[in-house]
Design a protein around this motif. Structure first.
Motif, PDB file in Angstrom:
ATOM      1  N   PRO A   1      -3.439  28.805  41.293  1.00  0.00           N
ATOM      2  CA  PRO A   1      -4.556  27.881  41.079  1.00  0.00           C
ATOM      3  C   PRO A   1      -4.373  26.616  41.928  1.00  0.00           C
ATOM      4  CG  PRO A   1      -3.060  27.799  39.215  1.00  0.00           C
ATOM      5  CD  PRO A   1      -2.567  28.900  40.119  1.00  0.00           C
ATOM      6  N   GLN A   2      -5.350  26.318  42.753  1.00  0.00           N
ATOM      7  CA  GLN A   2      -5.260  25.136  43.605  1.00  0.00           C
ATOM      8  C   GLN A   2      -5.297  23.887  42.730  1.00  0.00           C
ATOM      9  OE1 GLN A   2      -8.609  24.508  46.279  1.00  0.00           O
ATOM     10  NE2 GLN A   2      -7.192  23.933  47.895  1.00  0.00           N
ATOM     11  N   GLY A   3      -4.295  23.019  42.895  1.00  0.00           N
ATOM     12  CA  GLY A   3      -4.212  21.805  42.089  1.00  0.00           C
ATOM     13  C   GLY A   3      -3.597  22.023  40.724  1.00  0.00           C
ATOM     14  N   GLY A   4      -3.054  23.205  40.473  1.00  0.00           N
ATOM     15  CA  GLY A   4      -2.432  23.495  39.182  1.00  0.00           C
ATOM     16  C   GLY A   4      -3.395  24.171  38.226  1.00  0.00           C
ATOM     17  N   VAL A   5      -2.890  24.498  37.052  1.00  0.00           N
ATOM     18  CA  VAL A   5      -3.687  25.188  36.035  1.00  0.00           C
ATOM     19  C   VAL A   5      -4.845  24.279  35.631  1.00  0.00           C
ATOM     20  CG1 VAL A   5      -3.648  26.125  33.693  1.00  0.00           C
ATOM     21  CG2 VAL A   5      -1.707  26.529  35.209  1.00  0.00           C
ATOM     22  N   LYS A   6      -6.060  24.786  35.750  1.00  0.00           N
ATOM     23  CA  LYS A   6      -7.272  24.014  35.456  1.00  0.00           C
ATOM     24  C   LYS A   6      -7.495  23.968  33.946  1.00  0.00           C
ATOM     25  CE  LYS A   6     -11.552  22.610  36.839  1.00  0.00           C
ATOM     26  NZ  LYS A   6     -11.898  21.679  37.841  1.00  0.00           N
ATOM     27  N   LYS A   7      -7.733  22.763  33.401  1.00  0.00           N
ATOM     28  CA  LYS A   7      -8.013  22.580  31.974  1.00  0.00           C
ATOM     29  C   LYS A   7      -9.517  22.641  31.757  1.00  0.00           C
ATOM     30  CE  LYS A   7      -3.684  21.272  31.252  1.00  0.00           C
ATOM     31  NZ  LYS A   7      -2.717  22.191  30.780  1.00  0.00           N
ATOM     32  N   LEU A   8      -9.956  23.576  30.917  1.00  0.00           N
ATOM     33  CA  LEU A   8     -11.375  23.747  30.591  1.00  0.00           C
ATOM     34  C   LEU A   8     -11.541  23.535  29.095  1.00  0.00           C
ATOM     35  CD1 LEU A   8     -11.918  27.080  32.571  1.00  0.00           C
ATOM     36  CD2 LEU A   8     -12.526  24.778  33.333  1.00  0.00           C
ATOM     37  N   THR A   9     -12.403  22.600  28.691  1.00  0.00           N
ATOM     38  CA  THR A   9     -12.589  22.305  27.275  1.00  0.00           C
ATOM     39  C   THR A   9     -14.065  22.436  26.914  1.00  0.00           C
ATOM     40  OG1 THR A   9     -10.723  20.763  27.336  1.00  0.00           O
ATOM     41  CG2 THR A   9     -12.209  20.595  25.458  1.00  0.00           C
ATOM     42  N   PHE A  10     -14.328  23.180  25.834  1.00  0.00           N
ATOM     43  CA  PHE A  10     -15.687  23.391  25.341  1.00  0.00           C
ATOM     44  C   PHE A  10     -15.671  23.276  23.821  1.00  0.00           C
ATOM     45  CE2 PHE A  10     -15.378  25.680  29.311  1.00  0.00           C
ATOM     46  CZ  PHE A  10     -16.565  25.359  29.961  1.00  0.00           C
ATOM     47  N   LYS A  11     -16.842  23.026  23.232  1.00  0.00           N
ATOM     48  CA  LYS A  11     -16.963  22.992  21.777  1.00  0.00           C
ATOM     49  C   LYS A  11     -17.290  24.384  21.262  1.00  0.00           C
ATOM     50  CE  LYS A  11     -18.383  18.256  21.102  1.00  0.00           C
ATOM     51  NZ  LYS A  11     -19.414  17.373  20.565  1.00  0.00           N
ATOM     52  N   LYS A  12     -16.751  24.701  20.090  1.00  0.00           N
ATOM     53  CA  LYS A  12     -17.040  25.980  19.454  1.00  0.00           C
ATOM     54  C   LYS A  12     -18.540  26.071  19.215  1.00  0.00           C
ATOM     55  CE  LYS A  12     -15.785  28.914  15.551  1.00  0.00           C
ATOM     56  NZ  LYS A  12     -14.965  29.041  14.343  1.00  0.00           N
ATOM     57  N   GLY A  13     -19.108  27.231  19.535  1.00  0.00           N
ATOM     58  CA  GLY A  13     -20.535  27.454  19.386  1.00  0.00           C
ATOM     59  C   GLY A  13     -21.322  27.179  20.658  1.00  0.00           C
ATOM     60  N   ASP A  14     -20.726  26.424  21.602  1.00  0.00           N
ATOM     61  CA  ASP A  14     -21.409  26.141  22.865  1.00  0.00           C
ATOM     62  C   ASP A  14     -21.296  27.319  23.818  1.00  0.00           C
ATOM     63  OD1 ASP A  14     -22.094  23.647  21.992  1.00  0.00           O
ATOM     64  OD2 ASP A  14     -20.727  22.552  23.305  1.00  0.00           O
ATOM     65  N   GLN A  15     -22.131  27.300  24.821  1.00  0.00           N
ATOM     66  CA  GLN A  15     -22.051  28.294  25.884  1.00  0.00           C
ATOM     67  C   GLN A  15     -20.920  27.882  26.824  1.00  0.00           C
ATOM     68  OE1 GLN A  15     -23.706  31.087  25.995  1.00  0.00           O
ATOM     69  NE2 GLN A  15     -23.168  31.802  28.012  1.00  0.00           N
ATOM     70  N   ILE A  16     -19.981  28.770  27.041  1.00  0.00           N
ATOM     71  CA  ILE A  16     -18.861  28.526  27.953  1.00  0.00           C
ATOM     72  C   ILE A  16     -19.231  29.114  29.303  1.00  0.00           C
ATOM     73  CG2 ILE A  16     -16.442  29.082  28.458  1.00  0.00           C
ATOM     74  CD1 ILE A  16     -15.990  29.086  25.396  1.00  0.00           C
ATOM     75  N   ARG A  17     -19.122  28.292  30.331  1.00  0.00           N
ATOM     76  CA  ARG A  17     -19.402  28.765  31.695  1.00  0.00           C
ATOM     77  C   ARG A  17     -18.366  28.177  32.628  1.00  0.00           C
ATOM     78  NH1 ARG A  17     -25.141  29.834  33.851  1.00  0.00           N
ATOM     79  NH2 ARG A  17     -23.734  29.897  35.570  1.00  0.00           N
ATOM     80  N   PHE A  18     -17.785  29.034  33.454  1.00  0.00           N
ATOM     81  CA  PHE A  18     -16.912  28.577  34.528  1.00  0.00           C
ATOM     82  C   PHE A  18     -16.886  29.641  35.606  1.00  0.00           C
ATOM     83  CE2 PHE A  18     -14.078  30.849  31.669  1.00  0.00           C
ATOM     84  CZ  PHE A  18     -13.223  31.564  32.508  1.00  0.00           C
ATOM     85  N   ARG A  19     -16.464  29.211  36.795  1.00  0.00           N
ATOM     86  CA  ARG A  19     -16.440  30.108  37.952  1.00  0.00           C
ATOM     87  C   ARG A  19     -15.029  30.135  38.506  1.00  0.00           C
ATOM     88  NH1 ARG A  19     -20.979  28.942  41.892  1.00  0.00           N
ATOM     89  NH2 ARG A  19     -20.881  27.247  40.457  1.00  0.00           N
ATOM     90  N   VAL A  20     -14.642  31.280  39.059  1.00  0.00           N
ATOM     91  CA  VAL A  20     -13.369  31.432  39.752  1.00  0.00           C
ATOM     92  C   VAL A  20     -13.682  31.830  41.194  1.00  0.00           C
ATOM     93  CG1 VAL A  20     -11.161  32.658  39.868  1.00  0.00           C
ATOM     94  CG2 VAL A  20     -12.173  32.126  37.631  1.00  0.00           C
ATOM     95  N   VAL A  21     -13.204  31.032  42.132  1.00  0.00           N
ATOM     96  CA  VAL A  21     -13.332  31.320  43.561  1.00  0.00           C
ATOM     97  C   VAL A  21     -11.934  31.666  44.039  1.00  0.00           C
ATOM     98  CG1 VAL A  21     -13.940  30.384  45.824  1.00  0.00           C
ATOM     99  CG2 VAL A  21     -15.226  29.674  43.795  1.00  0.00           C
ATOM    100  N   SER A  22     -11.774  32.849  44.650  1.00  0.00           N
ATOM    101  CA  SER A  22     -10.430  33.323  44.965  1.00  0.00           C
ATOM    102  C   SER A  22     -10.329  33.879  46.380  1.00  0.00           C
ATOM    103  CB  SER A  22     -10.028  34.413  43.967  1.00  0.00           C
ATOM    104  OG  SER A  22      -8.737  34.898  44.250  1.00  0.00           O
ATOM    105  N   ASP A  23      -9.216  33.572  47.038  1.00  0.00           N
ATOM    106  CA  ASP A  23      -8.944  34.199  48.340  1.00  0.00           C
ATOM    107  C   ASP A  23      -8.083  35.451  48.157  1.00  0.00           C
ATOM    108  OD1 ASP A  23      -6.407  33.204  47.795  1.00  0.00           O
ATOM    109  OD2 ASP A  23      -6.167  32.192  49.715  1.00  0.00           O
ATOM    110  N   THR A  24      -7.855  35.806  46.883  1.00  0.00           N
ATOM    111  CA  THR A  24      -7.027  36.960  46.528  1.00  0.00           C
ATOM    112  C   THR A  24      -7.840  37.893  45.633  1.00  0.00           C
ATOM    113  OG1 THR A  24      -5.096  35.492  46.528  1.00  0.00           O
ATOM    114  CG2 THR A  24      -4.842  37.616  45.441  1.00  0.00           C
ATOM    115  N   ALA A  25      -7.870  39.179  45.968  1.00  0.00           N
ATOM    116  CA  ALA A  25      -8.550  40.155  45.119  1.00  0.00           C
ATOM    117  C   ALA A  25      -7.688  40.436  43.897  1.00  0.00           C
ATOM    118  CB  ALA A  25      -8.803  41.442  45.898  1.00  0.00           C
ATOM    119  N   ASP A  26      -8.300  40.408  42.704  1.00  0.00           N
ATOM    120  CA  ASP A  26      -7.560  40.668  41.469  1.00  0.00           C
ATOM    121  C   ASP A  26      -8.565  40.744  40.326  1.00  0.00           C
ATOM    122  OD1 ASP A  26      -5.549  40.933  39.499  1.00  0.00           O
ATOM    123  OD2 ASP A  26      -4.278  39.438  40.459  1.00  0.00           O
TER     124      ASP A  26
END
Length: 168
Positions: A94-119
């Protein structure tokens, strides 16, 4: 003999119209500077003043387009959709270290992963998995129905790339 230093009546009228147009533009610029809204109100009156000398219109015609165009620049834009948090993976880390993602329970969680590595990207706890191709991205979207802290992992490389916190 004819003196060439004098101005014709048309030239004097044109100069008066141009002077009034300059004053109107200056007034609009001063009013726009007080707004601090960041929109381009200063550039809007310019077309109105450039057409004024060619028509030799009166000062009231010059100020009408400038005031009429001011409200159109201050119209509210619809609120922009919030940016989707993005985790960038470079060389399977992960560029810049492990990314912290925080959401409230019941909310819609959305995030994207951009990768130069297939996995495979795995959201533990929610047991969601998506393949990402080399040089591509994937977007996760799901309801935050379980509270807690969850690992988001580059599964094949066994590398944590994000920490998902779903708070009550």
């Amino acid at each position: 003999m004819h003196e060439q230093s004098g101005l014709s009546g048309f030239q004097r009228a044109a100069l008066v119209v141009v002077a009034i147009a300059v004053l109107v533009v200056a007034y609009v610029l001063i009013q726009g500077a007080g707004n601090d809204s960041g929109d381009e109100a200063a550039t809007t009156p310019t077309p109105a003043t450039s057409s004024t000398p060619s028509t030799s219109s009166t000062p009231s015609t010059t100020s009408t387009p400038a005031t009429a165009s001011t409200p159109s620049t201050s119209t509210a834009q619809p609120p922009a959709e919030p940016a989707i948090p993005t985790v960038r993976v470079v060389d399977a880390k992960p560029q810049g270290g492990v990314k912290k993602l925080t959401f409230k329970k019941g909310d819609q969680i959305r995030f994207r992963v951009v990768s130069d590595t297939a996995d495979e990207i795995h959201v533990h706890g929610y047991d969601l998995m998506k393949d990402v191709a080399k040089g591509a991205s994937v977007t996760f979207g799901f309801k935050g129905s379980i509270d807690g802290r969850f690992v988001v992992e580059l599964e094949g490389h066994e590398e944590q790339i994000a920490e998902l916190d779903v708070v009550p």
